[in-house]
Design an enzyme around this catalytic site. Structure first.
Site, PDB file in Angstrom:
ATOM      1  N   ASP A  84       0.711  -1.062   0.020  1.00 58.52           N
ATOM      2  CA  ASP A  84      -0.037   0.042   0.134  1.00 58.52           C
ATOM      3  C   ASP A  84       0.768   1.356  -0.139  1.00 58.52           C
ATOM      4  O   ASP A  84       1.880   1.067   0.464  1.00 58.52           O
ATOM      5  CB  ASP A  84      -0.826   0.056   1.283  1.00 58.52           C
ATOM      6  CG  ASP A  84      -1.811  -1.151   1.463  1.00 58.52           C
ATOM      7  OD1 ASP A  84      -2.183  -1.614   0.055  1.00 58.52           O
ATOM      8  OD2 ASP A  84      -2.453  -1.644   2.229  1.00 58.52           O
TER       9      ASP A  84
HETATM   10  N1  URA Z   1      -1.274  -5.898   3.888  1.00 60.54           N
HETATM   11  C1  URA Z   1      -1.674  -4.880   3.752  1.00 60.54           C
HETATM   12  O1  URA Z   1      -2.883  -4.481   4.375  1.00 60.54           O
HETATM   13  N2  URA Z   1      -1.085  -3.891   3.364  1.00 60.54           N
HETATM   14  C2  URA Z   1      -0.076  -4.066   2.661  1.00 60.54           C
HETATM   15  O2  URA Z   1       0.826  -3.107   2.026  1.00 60.54           O
HETATM   16  C3  URA Z   1       0.619  -5.440   2.662  1.00 60.54           C
HETATM   17  C4  URA Z   1      -0.079  -6.163   3.100  1.00 60.54           C
END
Ligand code: URA
Length: 239
Positions: free
Chosen positions: A101
């Site tokens: 993310d």
């Molecule tokens: N899980 C999440 O919620 N975000 C990420 O970036 C990676 C794993």
């Protein structure tokens, strides 16, 4: 082996959709034979031509990046924000293997080798990913057990997870945990913790398969060694 339209698209000639049109229109040859069937599989030994011009074969390259916050995991962005690809200046057209993310930090692999990426992302490879998670609230043992055993997110139960409580901070009302999963569902860690009532404040991927952040500060990257690439390929062979 990869699908012909994907190889043409990856070579930067055009989009996947347009590559399909080129094939259907009879403008593509594989080893001098016209191919009009979508889904034909090719290897990197095959000579592919579009309108008589051979596709450029790029060297395969592999990088590990310590992704900083505030960078999107994508090749391009409509809003012209910086992407992970912008952090690695190289002439090959690399793309991320999986995603983190915008606000997640840590390990991200990038390559222009589709087979390498497929091995790591294929569910049957069960590649372990280790995250350090900071959540709001003082997490309870039964919530940890619920997460360990799997909970329903987006209508599907998560696989068993390994979870270790690292630290509880009563002053800031936060908990820190180490979570190991081998799935890669969208926003998985955030959704898992939100589901049991503890919103994620910070998330860092610390390990993915054999790769860790040793020697890489935030925003830094390095090429993988040939041995590391071979270990990923050997994971694919066991399937
Ligand atoms: N899980 C999440 O919620 N975000 C990420 O970036 C990676 C794993």
């Amino acid at each position: 082996m990869e699908r012909l339209q994907k190889v043409i698209a990856n070579a930067g000639v055009t989009s996947r959709r347009k590559a399909e049109d080129l094939i259907k229109e009879g403008r593509v040859t594989v080893n001098s034979i016209k191919v009009t069937e979508l889904g034909t599989k090719v290897t990197n030994k095959d000579i592919i031509k579009v309108d008589g011009k051979e596709l450029l074969k790029e060297n395969k390259v592999y990088y590990i990046l310590n992704k900083p916050r505030g960078i999107i995991t994508s090749v391009t962005d409509d809003k012209k924000r910086k992407t992970v690809v912008d952090l690695i200046p190289c002439k090959e057209r690399i793309y991320p293997v999986g995603r983190l993310d915008y606000d997640t930090t840590g390990i991200l692999l990038l390559t222009n080798d589709g087979e390498f990426a497929n091995i790591l992302m294929h569910p049957s490879s069960e590649v372990e990913k280790v995250y350090i998670v900071k959540v709001k609230g003082i997490i309870k043992g039964d919530s940890i057990n619920t997460l360990k055993n799997g909970i329903i997110i987006d209508g599907k139960k998560t696989e068993k997870a390994k979870i270790k409580l690292r630290k509880i901070d009563y002053k800031t009302n936060t908990s820190m945990l180490m979570v190991t999963i081998h799935e890669g569902r969208n926003h998985q860690i955030k959704k898992m913790f939100e589901n049991v009532g503890y919103p994620v404040l910070k998330l860092r991927r610390e390990r993915e398969f054999i790769f860790d952040l040793k020697g890489l500060k935030s925003g830094e990257y390095r090429p993988l060694t040939p041995k590391e690439v071979a270990i990923v390929y050997s994971l694919g062979k066991n399937k």
